[in-house]
Design a protein around this motif. Sequence first.
Motif, PDB file in Angstrom:
ATOM      1  N   ALA A 159      56.421 -37.000 -55.016  1.00  0.00           N
ATOM      2  CA  ALA A 159      55.300 -37.889 -54.717  1.00  0.00           C
ATOM      3  C   ALA A 159      54.072 -37.472 -55.510  1.00  0.00           C
ATOM      4  O   ALA A 159      53.768 -36.289 -55.624  1.00  0.00           O
ATOM      5  CB  ALA A 159      54.968 -37.848 -53.220  1.00  0.00           C
ATOM      6  N   VAL A 160      53.398 -38.464 -56.043  1.00  0.00           N
ATOM      7  CA  VAL A 160      52.109 -38.243 -56.707  1.00  0.00           C
ATOM      8  C   VAL A 160      51.137 -39.261 -56.122  1.00  0.00           C
ATOM      9  O   VAL A 160      51.399 -40.460 -56.146  1.00  0.00           O
ATOM     10  CB  VAL A 160      52.201 -38.431 -58.239  1.00  0.00           C
ATOM     11  N   VAL A 161      50.048 -38.757 -55.581  1.00  0.00           N
ATOM     12  CA  VAL A 161      49.001 -39.624 -55.045  1.00  0.00           C
ATOM     13  C   VAL A 161      47.773 -39.445 -55.919  1.00  0.00           C
ATOM     14  O   VAL A 161      47.361 -38.317 -56.206  1.00  0.00           O
ATOM     15  CB  VAL A 161      48.668 -39.275 -53.574  1.00  0.00           C
ATOM     16  N   THR A 162      47.235 -40.567 -56.372  1.00  0.00           N
ATOM     17  CA  THR A 162      46.011 -40.513 -57.170  1.00  0.00           C
ATOM     18  C   THR A 162      44.922 -41.310 -56.484  1.00  0.00           C
ATOM     19  O   THR A 162      45.192 -42.301 -55.806  1.00  0.00           O
ATOM     20  CB  THR A 162      46.207 -41.084 -58.587  1.00  0.00           C
ATOM     21  N   PHE A 163      43.715 -40.856 -56.676  1.00  0.00           N
ATOM     22  CA  PHE A 163      42.545 -41.614 -56.253  1.00  0.00           C
ATOM     23  C   PHE A 163      41.581 -41.616 -57.419  1.00  0.00           C
ATOM     24  O   PHE A 163      41.257 -40.558 -57.964  1.00  0.00           O
ATOM     25  CB  PHE A 163      41.860 -40.994 -55.029  1.00  0.00           C
ATOM     26  N   THR A 164      41.140 -42.793 -57.795  1.00  0.00           N
ATOM     27  CA  THR A 164      40.125 -42.929 -58.828  1.00  0.00           C
ATOM     28  C   THR A 164      38.918 -43.608 -58.199  1.00  0.00           C
ATOM     29  O   THR A 164      39.030 -44.703 -57.653  1.00  0.00           O
ATOM     30  CB  THR A 164      40.636 -43.783 -60.006  1.00  0.00           C
TER      31      THR A 164
END
Length: 156
Positions: free
Chosen positions: A34-39
């Motif tokens: 899993a990879v979670v990104t927030f921009t």
Amino acid sequence: MTAHATPLVRIQREDFDTEAEISRLTRGRADIGAVVTFTGLCRDEAGQLAALELEHYPGMAEAEISRIAAEAIERWPLQGLSAIHRFGRIAPGENIVLVVAASAHRQAAFEAANFMMDYLKSRAPFWKKEHRTDGSEGGWVEAKETDDAAAARWRR
């Protein structure tokens, strides 16, 4: 990298490439599920913001964000964690902040990314000033009570 990955923290004037940052954490890795990104982007809801100016104390901001990132690595089983925060003049629609959390499982990645953003939004040592389209300057932007409340939920 092990579950005790070393987080990457960068404070920079230039924009970042989200896909490149994800690739940096995941390339050649089979242990990441899993990879979670927030921009976070500069927004202008009222149509009156020309730019947001972000200032920081070089060295201090990196050290503080690194301390919080190390806490995230300690609290959740992460294979990688990046936090990139920009400074300088940032126009509406431009990137301000990126958090990338990589883990074997989605819940840890979501929680770690959320933890990092709650900290960055409320307590990171940055000062923000608004520059309006009419040429005037707004004051320094204060953290909102809702941001402080969100960060408070992570206290041990």
